[in-house]
Design a protein around this motif. Structure first.
Motif, PDB file in Angstrom:
ATOM      1  N   ILE A  32      -2.890  -3.940  10.270  1.00 37.88           N
ATOM      2  CA  ILE A  32      -2.125  -3.888   9.019  1.00 37.88           C
ATOM      3  C   ILE A  32      -0.669  -3.528   9.304  1.00 37.88           C
ATOM      4  N   SER A  33      -0.446  -2.617  10.240  1.00 37.73           N
ATOM      5  CA  SER A  33       0.934  -2.219  10.545  1.00 37.73           C
ATOM      6  C   SER A  33       1.738  -3.384  11.111  1.00 37.73           C
ATOM      7  N   LEU A  34       1.080  -4.316  11.782  1.00 40.55           N
ATOM      8  CA  LEU A  34       1.771  -5.501  12.321  1.00 40.55           C
ATOM      9  C   LEU A  34       2.201  -6.466  11.219  1.00 40.55           C
ATOM     10  N   LEU A  35       1.581  -6.376  10.061  1.00 36.88           N
ATOM     11  CA  LEU A  35       1.887  -7.293   8.961  1.00 36.88           C
ATOM     12  C   LEU A  35       3.126  -6.874   8.170  1.00 36.88           C
ATOM     13  N   ASP A  36       3.705  -5.745   8.528  1.00 34.22           N
ATOM     14  CA  ASP A  36       5.005  -5.324   7.992  1.00 34.22           C
ATOM     15  C   ASP A  36       5.066  -5.345   6.462  1.00 34.22           C
ATOM     16  N   GLY A  37       4.054  -4.729   5.826  1.00 36.18           N
ATOM     17  CA  GLY A  37       4.085  -4.608   4.376  1.00 36.18           C
ATOM     18  C   GLY A  37       3.611  -5.814   3.603  1.00 36.18           C
ATOM     19  N   ARG A  38       3.108  -6.826   4.280  1.00 39.11           N
ATOM     20  CA  ARG A  38       2.660  -8.040   3.591  1.00 39.11           C
ATOM     21  C   ARG A  38       1.159  -8.017   3.291  1.00 39.11           C
ATOM     22  N   TYR A  39       0.558  -6.862   3.297  1.00 34.93           N
ATOM     23  CA  TYR A  39      -0.878  -6.749   3.063  1.00 34.93           C
ATOM     24  C   TYR A  39      -1.157  -5.467   2.287  1.00 34.93           C
ATOM     25  N   ILE A  40      -2.022  -5.543   1.314  1.00 30.77           N
ATOM     26  CA  ILE A  40      -2.455  -4.351   0.567  1.00 30.77           C
ATOM     27  C   ILE A  40      -3.888  -4.058   0.985  1.00 30.77           C
ATOM     28  N   PHE A  41      -4.118  -2.884   1.534  1.00 28.77           N
ATOM     29  CA  PHE A  41      -5.466  -2.505   1.966  1.00 28.77           C
ATOM     30  C   PHE A  41      -6.252  -2.043   0.740  1.00 28.77           C
ATOM     31  N   ALA A  42      -7.411  -2.655   0.529  1.00 26.88           N
ATOM     32  CA  ALA A  42      -8.220  -2.361  -0.654  1.00 26.88           C
ATOM     33  C   ALA A  42      -9.696  -2.300  -0.256  1.00 26.88           C
ATOM     34  N   PRO A  43     -10.512  -1.635  -1.073  1.00 25.87           N
ATOM     35  CA  PRO A  43     -11.922  -1.481  -0.728  1.00 25.87           C
ATOM     36  C   PRO A  43     -12.708  -2.784  -0.791  1.00 25.87           C
ATOM     37  N   ASP A  44     -13.773  -2.793  -0.016  1.00 23.96           N
ATOM     38  CA  ASP A  44     -14.693  -3.911   0.018  1.00 23.96           C
ATOM     39  C   ASP A  44     -16.076  -3.325   0.275  1.00 23.96           C
ATOM     40  N   MET A  45     -17.041  -4.169   0.593  1.00 23.55           N
ATOM     41  CA  MET A  45     -18.390  -3.684   0.861  1.00 23.55           C
ATOM     42  C   MET A  45     -18.374  -2.562   1.903  1.00 23.55           C
ATOM     43  N   ASN A  46     -19.212  -1.572   1.674  1.00 17.88           N
ATOM     44  CA  ASN A  46     -19.406  -0.470   2.620  1.00 17.88           C
ATOM     45  C   ASN A  46     -18.138   0.335   2.892  1.00 17.88           C
ATOM     46  N   THR A  47     -17.278   0.422   1.885  1.00 15.74           N
ATOM     47  CA  THR A  47     -16.120   1.314   1.979  1.00 15.74           C
ATOM     48  C   THR A  47     -16.137   2.234   0.762  1.00 15.74           C
ATOM     49  N   ASP A  48     -15.326   3.270   0.837  1.00 11.63           N
ATOM     50  CA  ASP A  48     -15.200   4.202  -0.271  1.00 11.63           C
ATOM     51  C   ASP A  48     -13.798   4.804  -0.238  1.00 11.63           C
ATOM     52  N   THR A  49     -13.524   5.745  -1.116  1.00  8.53           N
ATOM     53  CA  THR A  49     -12.175   6.325  -1.181  1.00  8.53           C
ATOM     54  C   THR A  49     -11.830   7.085   0.107  1.00  8.53           C
ATOM     55  N   ALA A  50     -12.830   7.605   0.810  1.00 10.06           N
ATOM     56  CA  ALA A  50     -12.565   8.299   2.078  1.00 10.06           C
ATOM     57  C   ALA A  50     -11.986   7.319   3.101  1.00 10.06           C
ATOM     58  N   VAL A  51     -12.497   6.105   3.131  1.00  4.38           N
ATOM     59  CA  VAL A  51     -11.974   5.072   4.039  1.00  4.38           C
ATOM     60  C   VAL A  51     -10.533   4.742   3.657  1.00  4.38           C
ATOM     61  N   MET A  52     -10.280   4.590   2.352  1.00  3.34           N
ATOM     62  CA  MET A  52      -8.924   4.261   1.900  1.00  3.34           C
ATOM     63  C   MET A  52      -7.939   5.356   2.330  1.00  3.34           C
ATOM     64  N   GLU A  53      -8.337   6.618   2.164  1.00  2.00           N
ATOM     65  CA  GLU A  53      -7.461   7.732   2.550  1.00  2.00           C
ATOM     66  C   GLU A  53      -7.253   7.774   4.054  1.00  2.00           C
ATOM     67  N   PHE A  54      -8.311   7.517   4.814  1.00  2.00           N
ATOM     68  CA  PHE A  54      -8.201   7.519   6.277  1.00  2.00           C
ATOM     69  C   PHE A  54      -7.195   6.467   6.733  1.00  2.00           C
ATOM     70  N   VAL A  55      -7.307   5.260   6.202  1.00  2.00           N
ATOM     71  CA  VAL A  55      -6.382   4.178   6.589  1.00  2.00           C
ATOM     72  C   VAL A  55      -4.963   4.543   6.179  1.00  2.00           C
ATOM     73  N   ARG A  56      -4.805   5.089   4.990  1.00  2.06           N
ATOM     74  CA  ARG A  56      -3.463   5.492   4.531  1.00  2.06           C
ATOM     75  C   ARG A  56      -2.852   6.508   5.491  1.00  2.06           C
ATOM     76  N   LEU A  57      -3.642   7.503   5.906  1.00  2.00           N
ATOM     77  CA  LEU A  57      -3.141   8.515   6.840  1.00  2.00           C
ATOM     78  C   LEU A  57      -2.788   7.892   8.194  1.00  2.00           C
ATOM     79  N   GLN A  58      -3.627   6.960   8.665  1.00  5.26           N
ATOM     80  CA  GLN A  58      -3.345   6.269   9.927  1.00  5.26           C
ATOM     81  C   GLN A  58      -2.025   5.511   9.841  1.00  5.26           C
ATOM     82  N   LEU A  59      -1.802   4.831   8.735  1.00  6.58           N
ATOM     83  CA  LEU A  59      -0.567   4.069   8.561  1.00  6.58           C
ATOM     84  C   LEU A  59       0.647   4.988   8.479  1.00  6.58           C
ATOM     85  N   LEU A  60       0.521   6.071   7.745  1.00  6.31           N
ATOM     86  CA  LEU A  60       1.642   7.013   7.625  1.00  6.31           C
ATOM     87  C   LEU A  60       1.988   7.632   8.977  1.00  6.31           C
TER      88      LEU A  60
END
Length: 189
Positions: A46-74
């Motif tokens: 996602i970081s290689l896409l330089d802001g051209r992608y919005i990370f969103a939930p899909d099967m077998n994900t939850d808000t914890a996954v969303m927060e983890f990815v956000r922290l990784q990106l930050l």
């Protein structure tokens, strides 16, 4: 590649549930080592896409996954949108509840359009996939007392089938009379 991995792993649902044990209210620190590695790889792509992608939930994900990815990106200094963060951090929370409501009201709207009545009384309803969204749709049908003729429910997860069976039995539904559960064993079923 994550979707492909998920599809591959769906052939062994127990493996998937062991590697990604979704439960309400968990935090990013509670992700399994497998999940952390998988979503670290996601955040790198996602970081290689330089802001051209919005990370969103899909099967077998939850808000914890969303927060983890956000922290990784930050941590990488990448500022891209991450959808459906937990309400604890100011996000919208789990989208499956709203999705299920939308599907449920669409079912009622379709019934109104076709049968001129928005009740599902004496109708046969089939739902494939009884995870968070499908399960909530079934809860809504029961809550509104539609007295449906028959429910046909299908999922590849034995745990999901057991969970919905318990819900229906608690609501005085008889297996074989009010509902039938179908185990999906492959993508061609």
């Amino acid at each position: 590649y994550v979707t492909g991995l998920s599809e591959l792993m769906l052939t062994d649902q127990k493996l998937l549930e062991g590697l990604c044990p979704i439960r309400k209210g968990r935090t990013p620190s509670e992700l399994t080592p497998f999940e952390k590695k998988m979503y670290e790889l996601d955040s790198a792509v996602i970081s290689l896409l330089d802001g051209r992608y919005i990370f969103a939930p899909d099967m077998n994900t939850d808000t914890a996954v969303m927060e983890f990815v956000r922290l990784q990106l930050l941590e990488k200094g990448v500022h891209v949108p991450v959808a459906c963060l937990s309400e604890k951090v100011g996000g919208s929370g789990d989208p499956s509840i709203v999705t299920a409501e939308g599907v449920y009201y669409s079912m009622l709207g379709a019934a109104q359009s076709v049968w001129k009545n928005d009740r599902l009384r004496n109708r046969t309803i089939a739902i494939e996939g009884i995870g968070k969204v499908g399960y909530r749709i079934i809860e809504r049908i029961l809550e509104d007392g539609h007295h449906i003729k028959m429910l046909h429910l299908a999922d590849s997860s034995e745990a999901a089938l057991d969970r919905v069976r318990e819900l229906l039995l608690r609501n005085s539904k008889v297996e074989g009379t009010h509902f039938v559960l179908h185990k999906i064993t492959s993508s061609s079923d």
